[in-house]
Design an enzyme around this catalytic site. Structure first.
Site, mmCIF file in Angstrom:
data_model
loop_
_atom_site.group_PDB
_atom_site.id
_atom_site.type_symbol
_atom_site.label_atom_id
_atom_site.label_comp_id
_atom_site.label_asym_id
_atom_site.label_seq_id
_atom_site.Cartn_x
_atom_site.Cartn_y
_atom_site.Cartn_z
ATOM 1 N N ASP A 472 0.860 -1.176 0.000
ATOM 2 C CA ASP A 472 0.000 0.000 0.000
ATOM 3 C C ASP A 472 0.900 1.231 0.000
ATOM 4 O O ASP A 472 1.643 1.471 0.961
ATOM 5 C CB ASP A 472 -0.895 -0.030 1.246
ATOM 6 C CG ASP A 472 -1.928 1.083 1.257
ATOM 7 O OD1 ASP A 472 -1.756 2.081 0.530
ATOM 8 O OD2 ASP A 472 -2.928 0.966 2.007
ATOM 9 N N HIS A 473 0.829 2.001 -1.069
ATOM 10 C CA HIS A 473 1.741 3.152 -1.203
ATOM 11 C C HIS A 473 1.429 4.251 -0.205
ATOM 12 O O HIS A 473 2.211 5.207 -0.061
ATOM 13 C CB HIS A 473 1.665 3.712 -2.621
ATOM 14 C CG HIS A 473 3.007 3.988 -3.218
ATOM 15 N ND1 HIS A 473 4.015 4.637 -2.537
ATOM 16 C CD2 HIS A 473 3.528 3.684 -4.439
ATOM 17 C CE1 HIS A 473 5.082 4.746 -3.299
ATOM 18 N NE2 HIS A 473 4.819 4.165 -4.471
ATOM 19 N N ARG A 474 0.325 4.155 0.508
ATOM 20 C CA ARG A 474 0.015 5.168 1.524
ATOM 21 C C ARG A 474 0.836 4.980 2.787
ATOM 22 O O ARG A 474 1.028 5.931 3.557
ATOM 23 C CB ARG A 474 -1.474 5.117 1.870
ATOM 24 C CG ARG A 474 -2.404 5.468 0.725
ATOM 25 C CD ARG A 474 -3.852 5.224 1.102
ATOM 26 N NE ARG A 474 -4.129 3.819 1.387
ATOM 27 C CZ ARG A 474 -5.307 3.348 1.753
ATOM 28 N NH1 ARG A 474 -6.344 4.187 1.894
ATOM 29 N NH2 ARG A 474 -5.480 2.056 1.989
ATOM 30 N N CYS A 476 4.035 3.679 2.966
ATOM 31 C CA CYS A 476 5.477 3.864 2.803
ATOM 32 C C CYS A 476 5.763 4.247 1.359
ATOM 33 O O CYS A 476 4.902 4.130 0.483
ATOM 34 C CB CYS A 476 6.246 2.596 3.173
ATOM 35 S SG CYS A 476 5.968 1.219 2.038
#
Length: 502
Positions: A472-474, A476
């Protein structure tokens, strides 16, 4: 006199709202004891045997195998206490200890209230006995001030219903003591002069599944006469009306393909045989909902790297050379994941979208993908960070066996914080999996296969695998995700690196 109690489908936990009936374990007329399993149901998470909190004679069952029931819907009715007309009673009050049915002891009306197997009274189940249809159990007359269930279908009295040409039941025929849904054929489209007029007031339907079935097929429930107690419209009534409408349409246009109603009981193939509809329910429906939610809510990304797993295989072979418990490869991979999460805790997390916060977990609960005959499930190894390789191997083996046998409890399928997906067992090298919502990361492991590899400056044949990390790019950025995956690859290539964190 017998007193009839209604047992409704209980809340099986984990926010489940309905369950599919897989197998009835009792028949109408059977004698059941308190806490005896009466039906096996399939929820969106697991197979569960549902015990009955009453002891007595089964007088009615609700739902067919393969059908679904919402939580709180009637499941069975049980007559507790009996008269002397084939169901002998003891001298005590109705439901008291010592009551018997055909010489078999029956538990009293004091139900345990349990909903899952393994809790409550431990009395052995009574031996099942059939009550002859000629001696049905009679409920307490309404004039007596005894509690009565909302609906009390009677026991079967006519096992051979009359039939009319075409396989339909004749109007007024009874099946298992209940009026045939043939009466429901009187709908507006093509109905005969005896069609039931539209009703005023609320429609007698309690099941949302029945309403959905009628709505999906364009039926007006006010134009259907219910065959259930007090005119209750059952799913059988709606399905009969659909079949009757299809028959009339086919009779008017013999060369046209008859319309096929959509039901909730399994795949439906059209007359031409070119289309099959498979309902998204149970485990399949739950997985579809979770995949859709994951893709719509989580901005995921994937990175991957090839790794030489030769030394990891050699280390495992050395561990298994002794006489102790064998160490599985997935257990070693899980141990590597635990070490990597300790170094990069950003990935052992989730996003609380309502609060707009990232929630990081101290404990590591590793889910792993397991393919079963029911489909894909994700059992959870709890407290993986507190387990060694032997403990992880034993837990993976236990959960895998339970998944294949369908014996996983709902609690064993929830609560993971990170997922390990060994898709290499399918003979593939790589994948970009969908995250197991609401987790923030998943490690994928491809097959380990001999390939040419440069080792110590020379070309050699080594056992190589592809590792992928979907995250999940949110939670890291790419640097953190790349660092995690690189550390995992280093541990795979040089297992001695793990000694630094032991």
């Amino acid at each position: 006199m017998a007193e009839v109690f209604e047992f409704k489908l209980p809340d099986l936990g984990e926010g489940l709202t309905e369950a599919q009936i897989v197998h009835w374990m009792v028949e109408v007329g059977d004698v059941v004891a308190v806490d005896q399993p009466v039906v096996e149901v399939e929820t969106a998470k697991a197979m569960v045997e549902v015990p009955c909190p009453y002891g007595g004679v089964v007088t009615a069952r609700f739902g067919e195998e393969g059908g679904s029931l919402p939580v709180g819907a009637p499941l069975i009715t049980v007559a507790v206490g009996a008269d002397a007309d084939g169901v002998a009673a003891g001298s005590g009050a109705s439901g008291a200890a010592g009551d018997t049915v055909n010489g078999t002891a029956v538990a009293g009306a004091e139900g345990s209230g349990n909903v899952l197997v393994g809790y409550g009274t431990s009395a052995p189940p009574a031996r099942r006995r059939r009550v002859p249809p000629s001696a049905p159990v009679r409920a307490r007359p309404q004039s007596q001030p005894a509690a009565q269930p909302a609906f009390q279908p009677q026991a079967p009295q006519d096992p051979a219903p009359r039939r009319v040409p075409g396989g339909a039941q004749a109007p007024g025929a009874r099946v298992n003591g209940t009026a045939s849904p043939a009466r429901a054929a009187g709908i507006t489209s093509g109905a005969g002069p005896g069609a039931a007029p539209a009703q005023d007031g609320p429609v007698p339907v309690i099941s949302p599944l029945v309403r959905r079935l009628a709505r999906d097929n364009g039926l007006d429930l006010r134009e259907i006469t219910g065959s259930g107690p007090e005119g209750l419209i059952l799913r059988a009534d709606v399905e009969y009306a659909l079949r009757a409408a299809a028959s009339r349409e086919q009779a008017r246009e013999p060369r046209a393909a008859a319309p096929v109603p959509r039901t909730a009981d399994g795949p439906v193939t059209t007359a031409a045989g070119d289309t099959t509809r498979i309902p998204l329910r149970g485990l399949l429906g739950a997985a579809a909902d979770k995949f859709t939610r994951s893709r719509s809510e989580i901005p995921d990304a994937t990175c991957w790297v090839d790794a030489d797993a030769t030394e990891l295989l050699n280390a495992r072979a050395a561990m298994n050379a002794g006489s102790g418990p064998k160490i599985s490869l997935i257990a070693l991979l899980a141990r590597i994941c635990v070490a990597a999460l300790a170094r990069f805790p950003e990935l052992n997390a989730t996003v609380d979208t309502a609060a707009r916060e990232i929630v990081r977990f101290e404990d590591v609960h590793i889910g792993f993908a397991a393919q079963t005959r029911r489909g894909l499930v994700v059992p959870v190894v709890r407290d993986a960070h507190r387990r060694n390789a032997e403990s992880l191997s034993a837990e993976f083996a236990r959960l895998t066996e339970s998944a294949r046998s369908g014996g996983l409890r709902p609690a064993e399928l929830t609560g993971s914080t990170f997922t390990l997906n060994n898709y290499g067992v399918f003979g593939v090298d790589g994948s970009t999996p969908i995250l197991n919502h609401p987790e923030a990361a998943m490690l994928g492991v491809g097959r380990i296969t001999p390939k040419p590899w440069v080792h110590q400056g020379e070309l050699a044949v080594r056992h190589v695998t592809q590792l992928s990390l979907t995250f999940d790019h949110r939670v890291c950025d790419g640097g953190t995700a790349g660092g995690f995956l690189r550390h995992v690859a280093d541990c795979v290539e040089q297992p001695a690196v793990l000694l630094r964190s032991l």
